[in-house]
Design an enzyme around this catalytic site. Structure first.
Site, PDB file in Angstrom:
ATOM      1  N   ILE A   1       0.830  -1.203   0.000  1.00 29.04           N
ATOM      2  CA  ILE A   1       0.000   0.000   0.000  1.00 29.04           C
ATOM      3  C   ILE A   1       0.875   1.268   0.000  1.00 29.04           C
ATOM      4  O   ILE A   1       0.582   2.235  -0.711  1.00 29.04           O
ATOM      5  CB  ILE A   1      -0.946  -0.024   1.233  1.00 29.04           C
ATOM      6  CG1 ILE A   1      -1.988  -1.145   1.056  1.00 29.04           C
ATOM      7  CG2 ILE A   1      -1.611   1.322   1.442  1.00 29.04           C
ATOM      8  CD1 ILE A   1      -2.846  -1.428   2.295  1.00 29.04           C
TER       9      ILE A   1
ATOM     10  N   ARG B   1      12.613   0.062   6.910  1.00 30.55           N
ATOM     11  CA  ARG B   1      13.814  -0.512   7.539  1.00 30.55           C
ATOM     12  C   ARG B   1      14.813  -1.047   6.526  1.00 30.55           C
ATOM     13  O   ARG B   1      15.972  -1.253   6.860  1.00 30.55           O
ATOM     14  CB  ARG B   1      13.399  -1.649   8.498  1.00 30.55           C
ATOM     15  CG  ARG B   1      12.681  -1.154   9.739  1.00 30.55           C
ATOM     16  CD  ARG B   1      12.086  -2.307  10.497  1.00 30.55           C
ATOM     17  NE  ARG B   1      11.181  -3.082   9.644  1.00 30.55           N
ATOM     18  CZ  ARG B   1      10.515  -4.154  10.034  1.00 30.55           C
ATOM     19  NH1 ARG B   1      10.657  -4.594  11.268  1.00 30.55           N
ATOM     20  NH2 ARG B   1       9.711  -4.780   9.202  1.00 30.55           N
TER      21      ARG B   1
ATOM     22  N   TYR C   1      -3.223  -6.226  17.163  1.00 33.05           N
ATOM     23  CA  TYR C   1      -3.311  -5.400  15.941  1.00 33.05           C
ATOM     24  C   TYR C   1      -4.559  -4.514  15.997  1.00 33.05           C
ATOM     25  O   TYR C   1      -4.495  -3.309  15.704  1.00 33.05           O
ATOM     26  CB  TYR C   1      -3.339  -6.328  14.736  1.00 33.05           C
ATOM     27  CG  TYR C   1      -3.388  -5.652  13.385  1.00 33.05           C
ATOM     28  CD1 TYR C   1      -2.269  -5.003  12.865  1.00 33.05           C
ATOM     29  CD2 TYR C   1      -4.541  -5.684  12.593  1.00 33.05           C
ATOM     30  CE1 TYR C   1      -2.298  -4.405  11.605  1.00 33.05           C
ATOM     31  CE2 TYR C   1      -4.580  -5.095  11.334  1.00 33.05           C
ATOM     32  CZ  TYR C   1      -3.457  -4.456  10.846  1.00 33.05           C
ATOM     33  OH  TYR C   1      -3.496  -3.872   9.594  1.00 33.05           O
TER      34      TYR C   1
HETATM   35  P1  NAP Z   1       3.535  -4.587   3.536  1.00 29.48           P
HETATM   36  O1  NAP Z   1       3.763  -4.677   2.073  1.00 29.48           O
HETATM   37  O2  NAP Z   1       4.099  -5.633   4.427  1.00 29.48           O
HETATM   38  O3  NAP Z   1       4.026  -3.155   3.987  1.00 29.48           O
HETATM   39  C1  NAP Z   1       4.421  -2.823   5.280  1.00 29.48           C
HETATM   40  C2  NAP Z   1       5.598  -1.873   5.140  1.00 29.48           C
HETATM   41  O4  NAP Z   1       5.921  -1.356   6.425  1.00 29.48           O
HETATM   42  C3  NAP Z   1       6.829  -2.564   4.588  1.00 29.48           C
HETATM   43  O5  NAP Z   1       7.330  -1.794   3.504  1.00 29.48           O
HETATM   44  C4  NAP Z   1       7.808  -2.583   5.747  1.00 29.48           C
HETATM   45  O6  NAP Z   1       9.125  -2.389   5.239  1.00 29.48           O
HETATM   46  C5  NAP Z   1       7.328  -1.400   6.583  1.00 29.48           C
HETATM   47  N1  NAP Z   1       7.610  -1.570   7.997  1.00 29.48           N
HETATM   48  C6  NAP Z   1       7.225  -2.585   8.809  1.00 29.48           C
HETATM   49  N2  NAP Z   1       7.688  -2.396  10.046  1.00 29.48           N
HETATM   50  C7  NAP Z   1       8.372  -1.212  10.018  1.00 29.48           C
HETATM   51  C8  NAP Z   1       9.086  -0.482  10.993  1.00 29.48           C
HETATM   52  N3  NAP Z   1       9.201  -0.898  12.258  1.00 29.48           N
HETATM   53  N4  NAP Z   1       9.653   0.684  10.614  1.00 29.48           N
HETATM   54  C9  NAP Z   1       9.567   1.124   9.327  1.00 29.48           C
HETATM   55  N5  NAP Z   1       8.897   0.476   8.375  1.00 29.48           N
HETATM   56  C10 NAP Z   1       8.320  -0.692   8.722  1.00 29.48           C
HETATM   57  O7  NAP Z   1       1.981  -4.559   3.860  1.00 29.48           O
HETATM   58  P2  NAP Z   1       0.809  -3.534   3.458  1.00 29.48           P
HETATM   59  O8  NAP Z   1      -0.400  -4.348   3.395  1.00 29.48           O
HETATM   60  O9  NAP Z   1       1.184  -2.684   2.324  1.00 29.48           O
HETATM   61  O10 NAP Z   1       0.706  -2.656   4.804  1.00 29.48           O
HETATM   62  C11 NAP Z   1       0.742  -1.243   4.820  1.00 29.48           C
HETATM   63  C12 NAP Z   1      -0.180  -0.720   5.900  1.00 29.48           C
HETATM   64  O11 NAP Z   1      -1.528  -1.035   5.557  1.00 29.48           O
HETATM   65  C13 NAP Z   1       0.056  -1.304   7.289  1.00 29.48           C
HETATM   66  O12 NAP Z   1      -0.047  -0.292   8.265  1.00 29.48           O
HETATM   67  C14 NAP Z   1      -1.082  -2.294   7.441  1.00 29.48           C
HETATM   68  O13 NAP Z   1      -1.410  -2.519   8.789  1.00 29.48           O
HETATM   69  C15 NAP Z   1      -2.161  -1.573   6.683  1.00 29.48           C
HETATM   70  N6  NAP Z   1      -3.273  -2.422   6.253  1.00 29.48           N
HETATM   71  C16 NAP Z   1      -3.066  -3.465   5.392  1.00 29.48           C
HETATM   72  C17 NAP Z   1      -4.144  -4.259   5.013  1.00 29.48           C
HETATM   73  C18 NAP Z   1      -3.994  -5.425   4.076  1.00 29.48           C
HETATM   74  O14 NAP Z   1      -4.927  -6.243   3.993  1.00 29.48           O
HETATM   75  N7  NAP Z   1      -2.908  -5.550   3.336  1.00 29.48           N
HETATM   76  C19 NAP Z   1      -5.424  -3.975   5.500  1.00 29.48           C
HETATM   77  C20 NAP Z   1      -5.594  -2.916   6.372  1.00 29.48           C
HETATM   78  C21 NAP Z   1      -4.515  -2.143   6.744  1.00 29.48           C
HETATM   79  P3  NAP Z   1      10.430  -2.955   5.998  1.00 29.48           P
HETATM   80  O15 NAP Z   1      10.080  -4.337   6.490  1.00 29.48           O
HETATM   81  O16 NAP Z   1      11.490  -2.914   4.956  1.00 29.48           O
HETATM   82  O17 NAP Z   1      10.673  -1.985   7.104  1.00 29.48           O
END
Ligand code: NAP
Length: 248
Positions: free
Chosen positions: A15, A35, A145
């Site tokens: 996202i 990170r 969460y």
């Molecule tokens: P994702 O591809 O796993 O993205 C998460 C990103 O956050 C990664 O780029 C990761 O990069 C970074 N990250 C994780 N821990 C971190 C830390 N401590 N410091 C800095 N960066 C960090 O998953 P996504 O689905 O796109 O998630 C993005 C957001 O959308 C999240 O907040 C998630 O809770 C929210 N969300 C997702 C969904 C879904 O179904 N996919 C639904 C509702 C909400 P690094 O590991 O390289 O740091």
């Protein structure tokens, strides 16, 4: 929006990557934080600055925002970095509980406090917190969460009121199950635990969305883009669900 400077945390994948790409297409100058430098650089966004930061670590956040300040003050902050881990409440250790609160909730606090004084001083700012439908309703096996994301929404609403007269808006975008690494992991886990096929596990998640499908990252990005526009100045303190009608 041309010329504005946006910081997107977790901007190297899923996202966050879609949000950074959508903002860049409008001429916004992008700083990506995460990170893993390689992951940020691999996005290949022309002109984007990539800075390593662990949003759950106050010193790391301070250093990253000090570095980002060299590219100009932040006009937009998208608190997108997040992590999920699922387990029954009774098996949720204090360590897991704390880590999920640190990354999803405290991380948003730490990053927001870096940019807020500059935004209020300049009389313009857009803060968008990527929460979740888990900020609006409960889901079994993800108490930590859900607690963290409900907290993000609480912070969003309180801060929106605090800065309402300063030209700064603060909103939450609440995606439902969105096709990213987070959902891929959930599908793997469901398949491993229940013996269902990956297709069945995916269909189960998609079925929670009344549109019968997973949300796409670019659909979440469009909601963020809209909130970041100068014309969206009256929209603040809101939780915008991007979930095909799952919550209403
Ligand atoms: P994702 O591809 O796993 O993205 C998460 C990103 O956050 C990664 O780029 C990761 O990069 C970074 N990250 C994780 N821990 C971190 C830390 N401590 N410091 C800095 N960066 C960090 O998953 P996504 O689905 O796109 O998630 C993005 C957001 O959308 C999240 O907040 C998630 O809770 C929210 N969300 C997702 C969904 C879904 O179904 N996919 C639904 C509702 C909400 P690094 O590991 O390289 O740091």
């Amino acid at each position: 929006m041309r010329g504005l400077h946006a910081i997107v945390t977790g901007g190297g994948s899923g996202i966050g990557a879609a949000i950074a790409t959508a903002l860049a297409a409008e001429g916004v100058q992008i700083t990506l934080m995460g990170r893993t430098l390689k992951r940020l650089e691999a996005l290949g966004l022309p002109g984007a600055h990539c800075i390593v930061a662990d949003v759950s670590d106050a010193a790391s956040v301070q250093a990253a925002f000090d570095a980002a300040a060299e590219f100009g003050p932040a006009d937009i902050l998208v608190n997108n970095a997040g992590e999920v881990e699922s387990q029954p409440f009774g098996r949720t250790s204090l360590d897991v509980w704390q880590r999920l609160l640190d990354v999803n909730l405290t991380g948003s606090f730490l990053c927001t406090r870096q940019v807020l004084p500059g935004m209020t001083e300049r009389g313009f700012g857009r803060i968008v917190n990527i929460a979740s439908t888990a900020a609006l309703r409960g889901y079994a096996y993800v108490a930590a969460y859900c607690a963290a994301k409900h907290g993000v929404l609480g912070m969003t609403r309180a801060l929106a009121l605090e800065v309402a007269r300063k030209g700064v808006t603060v909103n939450a975008v609440c995606p439902g199950y969105t096709e990213t690494a987070i959902v891929d992991d959930a599908i793997d886990r469901i398949a491993a635990k229940t013996g269902r096929s990956m297709e069945q596990a995916r269909a189960e998640l998609a079925a929670s969305n009344p549109q019968g499908r997973l949300v796409q990252p670019h659909e979440v990005a469009q909601a963020v883009l809209w909130l970041c526009r100068r014309e969206s100045s009256a929209i603040t303190g809101q939780a915008i669900a991007v979930a095909g009608g799952e919550v209403m």
